[in-house]
Design a protein around this motif. Structure first.
Motif, PDB file in Angstrom:
ATOM      1  N   UNK A   3       0.344   8.669  20.394  1.00 30.23           N
ATOM      2  CA  UNK A   3       0.273   7.263  19.327  1.00 30.23           C
ATOM      3  C   UNK A   3       0.479   6.165  20.438  1.00 30.23           C
ATOM      4  N   UNK A  50       1.233   0.998  30.104  1.00 34.08           N
ATOM      5  CA  UNK A  50       0.029   0.219  31.662  1.00 34.08           C
ATOM      6  C   UNK A  50       1.087   1.133  32.792  1.00 34.08           C
ATOM      7  N   UNK A  84       4.885  -8.489  26.726  1.00 38.86           N
ATOM      8  CA  UNK A  84       5.953  -8.957  25.426  1.00 38.86           C
ATOM      9  C   UNK A  84       6.002  -7.228  24.797  1.00 38.86           C
ATOM     10  N   UNK A  85       5.609  -6.666  24.745  1.00 40.92           N
ATOM     11  CA  UNK A  85       5.212  -5.216  24.686  1.00 40.92           C
ATOM     12  C   UNK A  85       5.411  -5.021  23.017  1.00 40.92           C
ATOM     13  N   UNK A 134      -5.905   4.279   9.227  1.00 44.71           N
ATOM     14  CA  UNK A 134      -5.783   3.579  10.385  1.00 44.71           C
ATOM     15  C   UNK A 134      -6.882   2.983  11.895  1.00 44.71           C
ATOM     16  N   UNK A 153      -7.975   3.174   4.420  1.00 44.61           N
ATOM     17  CA  UNK A 153      -7.515   2.823   4.428  1.00 44.61           C
ATOM     18  C   UNK A 153      -6.068   2.825   5.609  1.00 44.61           C
ATOM     19  N   UNK A 154      -5.727   4.726   4.673  1.00 52.28           N
ATOM     20  CA  UNK A 154      -4.902   5.912   5.667  1.00 52.28           C
ATOM     21  C   UNK A 154      -5.271   5.865   6.710  1.00 52.28           C
ATOM     22  N   UNK A 213       4.670  -0.423  31.355  1.00 59.46           N
ATOM     23  CA  UNK A 213       5.070  -1.906  29.583  1.00 59.46           C
ATOM     24  C   UNK A 213       4.220   0.040  28.693  1.00 59.46           C
ATOM     25  N   UNK A 217       4.952  -7.091  20.717  1.00 59.03           N
ATOM     26  CA  UNK A 217       4.640  -7.972  19.962  1.00 59.03           C
ATOM     27  C   UNK A 217       3.268  -7.557  19.366  1.00 59.03           C
ATOM     28  N   UNK A 237       0.932  -0.877   0.238  1.00 55.14           N
ATOM     29  CA  UNK A 237      -0.064   0.170  -0.124  1.00 55.14           C
ATOM     30  C   UNK A 237       0.574   0.829   0.536  1.00 55.14           C
ATOM     31  N   UNK A 277      11.357 -11.257  30.479  1.00 56.12           N
ATOM     32  CA  UNK A 277       9.981 -10.155  30.685  1.00 56.12           C
ATOM     33  C   UNK A 277       8.969 -11.218  31.589  1.00 56.12           C
ATOM     34  N   UNK A 280       0.552  -8.143  22.553  1.00 56.45           N
ATOM     35  CA  UNK A 280       0.740  -9.031  23.842  1.00 56.45           C
ATOM     36  C   UNK A 280       0.938  -7.548  25.153  1.00 56.45           C
ATOM     37  N   UNK A 281       0.515  -7.899  25.807  1.00 57.49           N
ATOM     38  CA  UNK A 281       0.772  -7.278  27.000  1.00 57.49           C
ATOM     39  C   UNK A 281       1.959  -7.189  27.767  1.00 57.49           C
ATOM     40  N   UNK A 324      -8.402   8.934   2.373  1.00 56.56           N
ATOM     41  CA  UNK A 324      -8.738   7.262   2.111  1.00 56.56           C
ATOM     42  C   UNK A 324      -9.008   6.167   3.982  1.00 56.56           C
TER      43      UNK A 324
END
Lengths: 738, 329
Positions: free
Chosen positions: B211, B215, B275-276, B265, B262-263, B225, B278, A582, A683, B272-273, B260
C-alpha cells in the motif's frame, strides 16, 4: 581424581561440624500444623455445669464451616468461687486449613446472643501478635498521596472536548482540535480486551479485561480502581457515577479456598450481576442474572438490567416471580446504600413488561444535591402491562418510595409499546404499536403525557404508518419520528434494501402545537444535538445509501418572515447541509453540540473504516481513514456549574466572548500553519539542493563518458503538422442540355 | 477534460508506455495483442500480432523505431514500430515479465519468471537499431538475482547498473556485466509491482502491494520519499512539470466481484512528490484495479490501464498547471 591430601583439614569430631546450614534448611516452622486451629473469643464464661451445653452450641455454629476435629475450652478455678470456670475463649481444630479460613471468614463477629459477638482468629495469628515487641514503635507515616483531579479535562482553557479512539489494539485519548488533526493525550496498546466505555459524567474510562473492569482517569491516566469480576461483558454506571453494575456470563465461583482473596463470599456463588461502590471499590451486593422465564429457559439478557433512578437512590428491575407461574411479574425496587428492597418486598404487577424512570429536571437535581439524605424526594417511574384476559393494556405512573399510583391510562389492541421520557422528565411519550381488529396490519399511536401539569393530561397523536424511530429534543418540547409505509418493512430483505421513510417533527408548544413532515427520505436514525435545536437525520446500515442531513429547527429568519414564523414552524425548519459518509455506522455528537463525528467501525464491516469530524452545520472538518478502526466515544461532560442567570449573561455578551476566542483561534492557526509552512519549505529546499547536487554529478559523469545528455524537449521544438485530407466521395459528370 | 477511453483490449491491461515524444501510446494486455494509439485523440494506429500468450510488458526505443514486448508464451519479440513487422523473437524457458531498453537503445533487459524449476533471470540482450540488421540470439549476459525473484527492472543512466524490484519488497542494484549484486535495500513489506525511472534516471519510484510507494536515489539506493495509501498499489509514475507522483492500484482482482466499486479504491491518486503526505487529488473511472500508469513525457497528460480492459487517457486541465503552494514559492 580427588585425593585425600588435605585430610588434615577435615573436622576431628562431630562437635566441630557446623550443621547450622542444614538446621536452617530443615527447620520446622512453628506455624506449621496449627493452620487448622482457630481461637474463638468473647464466648460466654460458664462453669463446669454448663460447659457441655456451650460446647454443643458452639459446635453447632461452626459445623457449617467444616468438620470439627477437636474442641477445647480451658477451665481455671475461679479465685472467688473456687469452681472451674471457662475464660471466655476456646480452641477449635478443623480438618483442613481451608475450613479454618472459612470459619474465620464466616463467623468472625457472629452474634451468638445480644451480649456475645464471637471474635474468631487464626491460632497462628494470636501467636504472631503475642510476640510483638512491647515497646511501641511509631509506624512510619504513609506519605499522603494527593488524588489526582479527576475532572481536570474540564479546565481546558479552550473548553475543548476529549474523545477516546479504539483502533486495532491501541486505545488513545485525543483532544478535538477542530480543523487541526486531534492532539493525542494518552495512548496505550492493549488497554482493553473488548471495548471501552466512559462513565456518564466522563470522570472515568472503563476498560474490559478477562479478570474484571478497570477505571482510569485524571491527568496521568493512571488506574484509579479495579473491580474483580471474571469474564465481565457488560457494565452500567448509575447516573451520578456512585455505583457500577457489572454482568458476566460466567457465574461467580469461589474457587478451592472459599473465595479467600476475592471480594466474594459464599452468598455470591453462582451469581452473575454485581453492584459495586465506585469510590471505595467494595462489592455491595450481587444478584442472580434475570430469573428464568415461565417456560424455564433463561431470559434473554436485556441491558441495563437494573435501571437507576436519576438521583442514584433507587434501582429496579423486572422479576418474573416464581418459576412456572405465569403473570407473577413484579417490580423489584432497591434502595441505596442499603441495597435492600424498598418496603422489604417487590411490587407485584401482573404482566409487567417494561418500565422507565422519569429523568429529573435541573431543579430537582439541584434540590437533590442540597437536601442530602434528610428529605427523600419522591421519584417517578412509568411502566406498562399488556392485555391480560379482559383487562386492557395499561400505562401506569408510579411514585417511589411511596408506591403511590399517580396516573394510569388504558389502551386497547396493543401489540407492543415503548416509553420515551423527555430528558427533563416533563413529558412522557408512549409509542403504542397497535393492530387493527383483524390483526393484519399495525399502526402507531403516540400518547403524550404532560407530567408537570395538573392531573397529567394525555394527548393522542395517531400515526398511520409504522414508527421506526423516535427521539425527543433534549430539554425541548419537540420530537422527531421516522415513519415508513414501505412494504419491505419487517421483511427479511436481502442486501439491505433501503426503506422509503418520512420524517416528522412535532411541536408541543412553541410556536404552536403542530407538525412538519418531510417526505421521501431514506433516513432511519435521528440524532439530536445534546443542546437541542440541531438534528441529524442519518441513513445507517444500508448497503447503498449513506446520507447525513443536518437540520436546524430554529433557523434565524429575516424580519418579515419572523411574524410568519410564529404561526408556521416550517419557516424555521432549514436543511443546512446534506452530506454523505460512505460506510457510516455510527453518529456521535460531542457533549457541547458543537461537533459531530460519524464513523465506520471495523466491528460492522471493513469498508473505509475511520471517522469524519463535522461541525453542527454539516461542514466536513476532518476525515481520517484508519485501518481496524473500532470505536470512538466523546468524553461526556457533567452538568455545568453555572446558574441559569450566569448562562444568560454569557449569552448576552456572546459577541465579546466570541471575539476573544476568535482571536485565540486565529493566533493558534497562524502559528500552526507557520510551522507547517516551515516544514514544507525545508522539504522543498532539501529536495532542490539534492537535485542540484545530483544533476551536477550526472552532467559531470556524462561529460566524462563523452555522451551528451539528451537535450530537454522544449515546447518550441514541437512541430505541429496539420494534415488536411480531402476525400472525393463521388464525382459525376452531367451534361445539361440547354 | 473528459478522459478518452481506449477500447481495444478484451482482457486486462498489463503495461502501457508512451514513446519519447509522447505522441504514441503502446498498450499490452493479457489478450495477446499489442496496440498502438495516438495519444492526443485516442485513435488506434495499429496492432502487433504474433504473441500466443498473455503479454506482460512493452518498451519502445528512443527513436520510436523498435518495439520490444515480453509475453507468457516464453518469448520476447522485437517489432518494427511503423509496419508492425516482427523483426526477431527471443525464446526463453519461462514467461517474460518485464523488458526495458537501455538509455542508448543498444541493449535491452528482459526479466524472466521463476517457474517450472527454472530460476528467474534478467537477460541482457544486445539490440541493433538498424531495421535491416540481423539481431543476435545470444545474450550479452544473464544475471541471476539473489534471494527473491525480480518483479521489475530498469536501467541506470549511462548503463551504469540495473535496478531491480523484488518479490520480497527489496530493491537492488546489479552490475549487469559481472552479474553481481552491488547493493540491496529492504524497501517494502510486500512484493514490488512497478518501478519507474525519473526523466534523467537519477531517482526512481517503486509501487508495492504493501500500500505504499517510495522514491529512491538510483546511485545510492537512499530512501527519499514515501507515500502511504490505503490500497495495494500496482503502479506508480512521476510527473514532469508539477512535482507530483501518480499512484494506482486497488484491491486484488480476485476480490473485486464480492465488493462494490467504491470499496475497491480503483482510483489514480496524486501525491505531492516532495511533501509526501499531501494527497493532491484523485481520478476515478476504472471499475477494476489499475494495473499500469504512464505519464506523457511532456507532463500534460497521463494514461492508466486497468484490470477492466480499458485504457483511460487523461489530459490535464488548465488548473492543473496553475496549481502551486503559494507559501512555498
Amino acid at each position: 581424581m580427588p585425593g585425600f591430601d588435605n585430610a588434615r583439614q577435615f573436622p576431628q569430631s562431630i562437635e566441630d561440624l557446623d550443621f547450622s546450614d542444614i538446621e536452617e534448611k530443615y527447620k520446622v516452622p512453628f506455624e506449621e500444623g496449627f493452620d487448622t486451629v482457630i481461637v474463638v473469643d468473647n464466648a460466654p464464661t460458664v462453669d463446669e455445669s454448663k460447659k457441655d451445653k456451650l460446647l454443643k452450641f458452639i459446635k453447632k455454629i461452626f459445623k457449617n464451616a467444616g468438620n470439627i476435629k477437636d474442641i477445647d475450652m480451658p477451665m481455671d478455678p475461679d479465685p472467688k468461687t473456687e469452681t472451674l470456670t471457662s475464660k471466655g475463649f476456646l480452641f477449635i481444630e478443623f480438618e483442613t486449613p481451608e475450613q479454618a479460613a472459612m470459619a474465620i471468614k464466616q463467623y468472625d463477629g457472629y452474634p451468638m446472643d445480644k451480649t456475645h459477638h464471637l471474635a474468631v482468629n487464626r491460632f497462628t495469628d494470636i501467636e504472631k501478635y503475642s510476640q510483638i515487641e512491647e515497646e511501641y514503635k511509631e509506624p512510619e507515616e504513609e506519605k499522603f498521596v494527593e488524588k489526582e483531579h479527576l475532572r481536570s479535562w474540564l479546565t481546558d482553557p479552550q473548553a475543548r472536548d476529549q474523545f477516546v479512539l479504539y483502533r486495532g489494539d491501541d486505545v488513545s485519548i485525543f483532544w478535538n482540535k477542530k480543523t487541526e488533526p486531534p492532539e493525542e493525550v494518552h495512548k496505550r496498546i492493549n488497554w482493553t480486551e473488548t471495548y471501552v466505555q466512559w462513565s456518564p459524567l466522563g470522570t472515568y474510562l472503563a476498560t474490559f479485561h478477562r479478570q474484571g473492569i478497570a477505571l482510569w482517569g485524571g491527568p496521568s491516566w493512571n488506574k484509579i480502581i479495579r473491580f474483580v469480576h471474571s469474564g465481565v461483558k457488560l457494565i452500567d454506571f448509575s447516573p451520578n457515577e456512585k455505583y457500577l453494575v457489572t454482568w458476566s456470563n460466567e457465574p461467580i465461583t469461589l474457587g478451592p479456598n472459599g473465595g479467600a482473596g476475592t471480594p466474594f463470599g459464599p452468598e455470591d456463588e453462582g451469581r452473575q450481576i454485581i453492584i459495586w461502590d465506585v469510590h471505595g471499590g467494595n462489592l455491595l451486593r450481587s444478584f442472580p442474572s434475570s430469573t428464568l422465564s415461565s417456560d424455564g429457559t433463561p431470559n434473554k439478557i436485556t441491558w441495563p438490567m437494573f435501571k437507576w433512578s436519576p438521583s442514584d437512590k433507587y434501582f429496579a428491575r423486572v422479576t418474573q416471580g416464581q418459576q412456572g407461574q405465569q403473570g407473577q411479574q413484579a417490580l423489584s425496587v432497591y434502595e441505596t446504600p442499603s441495597m435492600g428492597l424498598v418496603g422489604n418486598k417487590s411490587i407485584k404487577i401482573e404482566g409487567l413488561v417494561d418500565f422507565e424512570w422519569a429523568p429529573a429536571s435541573d431543579k430537582e437535581k439541584e434540590k437533590d444535591k442540597h437536601s442530602g439524605e434528610k428529605k427523600q424526594r419522591e421519584e417517578l417511574l412509568s411502566y406498562w402491562t399488556p392485555e391480560i384476559g379482559n383487562q386492557p393494556a395499561r400505562v401506569t405512573l408510579l411514585n417511589i418510595p411511596s408506591k403511590e399510583i399517580v396516573r394510569t391510562r388504558n389502551l386497547v389492541n396493543v401489540t407492543d409499546s415503548k416509553m420515551h421520557w423527555q430528558s427533563n422528565g416533563d413529558f412522557l411519550c408512549v409509542k403504542v404499536d397497535r393492530h387493527t381488529k383483524t390483526k393484519k396490519s399495525t399502526f402507531s399511536n403516540l400518547e403524550i403525557f404532560r407530567v408537570r401539569e395538573k392531573d397529567i393530561p394525555v394527548e393522542v397523536i395517531e400515526v398511520k404508518d409504522v414508527v421506526i424511530a423516535f427521539a425527543w429534543e433534549p430539554k425541548g418540547e419537540r420530537f422527531a419520528i421516522i415513519t415508513t409505509s414501505d412494504p419491505n418493512y419487517g421483511q427479511p430483505t436481502q442486501g439491505g434494501v433501503t426503506l422509503k421513510t418520512s420524517v416528522s417533527f412535532y411541536y408541543l408548544e412553541k410556536p404552536k402545537p403542530g407538525k412538519e413532515t418531510l417526505e421521501k427520505k431514506t433516513s432511519n436514525a435521528i440524532y439530536w444535538s445534546p443542546q437541542g435545536r440541531h438534528v441529524i437525520l442519518a441513513t445507517l446500515r444500508s448497503a447503498t445509501t449513506f446520507d447525513l442531513e443536518f437540520w436546524d429547527l430554529d433557523f434565524e429568519t429575516t424580519l418579515d418572515q419572523k411574524e410568519f414564523a410564529k404561526t408556521d414552524p416550517a419557516a424555521c425548519l432549514q436543511l443546512m447541509s446534506t452530506q454523505e459518509h460512505y460506510g457510516v455506522t455510527d453518529v456521535e455528537w460531542d457533549p457541547t453540540g458543537r461537533y459531530v463525528i460519524t464513523s465506520s467501525s471495523f466491528w460492522r464491516h471493513s469498508i473505509e473504516n475511520g471517522y469524519i469530524l463535522w461541525d453542527f452545520k454539516g461542514t466536513q472538518l476532518q476525515k481520517h481513514l484508519l485501518d481496524k478502526f473500532k470505536q470512538l466515544l466523546w468524553r461526556p461532560r457533567p452538568k455545568s456549574l453555572l446558574t441559569s442567570e450566569q448562562k444568560k449573561a454569557i449569552k448576552k455578551n456572546l459577541r465579546e466572548y466570541s471575539k476573544e476566542f476568535g482571536k485565540k483561534d486565529e493566533e493558534e492557526e497562524s502559528t500552526l500553519s507557520e510551522e507547517q509552512i516551515k516544514h514544507r519549505r525545508r522539504l522543498m529546499e532539501e529536495w532542490n539542493a539534492w537535485r542540484k547536487r545530483v544533476e551536477k554529478e550526472l552532467s559531470e559523469e556524462r561529460e566524462n563518458a563523452g555522451i551528451v545528455s539528451p537535450p530537454r524537449r522544449d515546447d518550441d521544438t514541437i512541430e505541429v503538422i496539420e494534415e488536411w485530407i480531402e476525400e472525393v466521395v463521388e464525382e459525376t459528370e452531367e451534361i445539361i442540355d440547354d | 477534460m473528459r478522459p478518452i477511453l481506449l477500447q481495444g483490449h478484451t482482457r486486462s491491461l498489463t503495461q502501457i508506455k508512451y514513446n519519447r515524444e509522447g505522441d504514441l501510446l503502446f498498450s499490452v494486455s493479457k489478450d495477446q495483442v499489442v496496440n498502438v494509439w495516438y495519444s492526443h485523440n485516442g485513435e488506434r494506429l495499429g496492432t502487433y500480432n504474433g504473441h500466443v500468450g498473455a503479454i506482460w510488458t512493452v518498451d519502445v526505443n528512443s527513436t520510436s523505431t523498435l518495439l520490444l514486448t515480453g509475453s507468457a508464451d516464453n518469448t520476447a519479440k522485437l517489432w518494427e514500430v511503423q509496419t508492425g513487422k516482427c523483426l526477431h523473437t527471443w525464446e526463453f524457458k519461462t514467461a517474460v515479465k518485464r523488458v526495458a531498453f537501455s538509455e542508448d537503445d543498444a541493449m535491452a533487459l528482459a526479466v524472466t519468471e521463476q517457474r517450472m524449476g527454472y530460476p528467474g533471470t534478467i537477460v541482457i540482450l544486445s539490440i541493433k537499431n538498424d531495421l535491416e540488421a540481423e539481431q543476435s540470439d545470444e545474450p550479452i549476459n544473464i544475471v541471476y538475482p539473489k534471494g527473491s525473484k525480480a518483479m521489475a527492472a530498469e536501467w541506470g543512466y549511462l548503463n551504469k547498473y540495473i535496478i531491480t524490484g523484488h518479490e520480497d519488497g527489496s530493491v537492488a542494484q546489479y552490475d549487469w556485466k559481472a552479474g553481481d549484486q552491488i547493493k540491496s535495500v529492504k524497501a517494502h513489506n510486500a512484493e514490488i509491482t512497478d518501478l519507474q525511472m525519473s526523466e534523467d534516471r537519477t531517482y526512481f519510484i517503486t509501487a508495492s502491494k504493501d500500500k505504499s510507494a517510495q522514491i529512491f536515489e538510483s546511485n545510492t539506493l537512499n530512501h527519499l520519499k514515501k507515500y502511504m495509501t490505503d490500497a495495494p498499489l500496482n503502479s506508480a509514475a512521476i510527473t514532469p512539470i508539477q512535482d507530483f507522483v501518480i499512484l494506482g492500484g486497488g484491491q486484488d482482482a480476485m476480490q473485486v466481484t464480492t465488493t462494490t466499486m467504491r470499496q475497491g479504491k480503483f482510483e489514480c491518486r496524486f501525491y505531492h512528490k516532495i511533501l509526501e503526505d499531501v494527497e493532491v487529488g484523485r481520478v476515478k473511472g476504472h471499475f477494476g484495479p489499475i494495473n499500469t500508469i504512464a505519464v506523457h513525457p511532456d507532463g500534460k497528460s497521463f494514461s492508466s490501464g486497468g484490470e477492466d480492459g480499458y485504457v483511460r487517457v487523461h489530459h490535464f486541465d488548465e488548473d492543473y498547471f496553475k496549481f502551486k503552494y503559494p507559501e512555498l514559492h
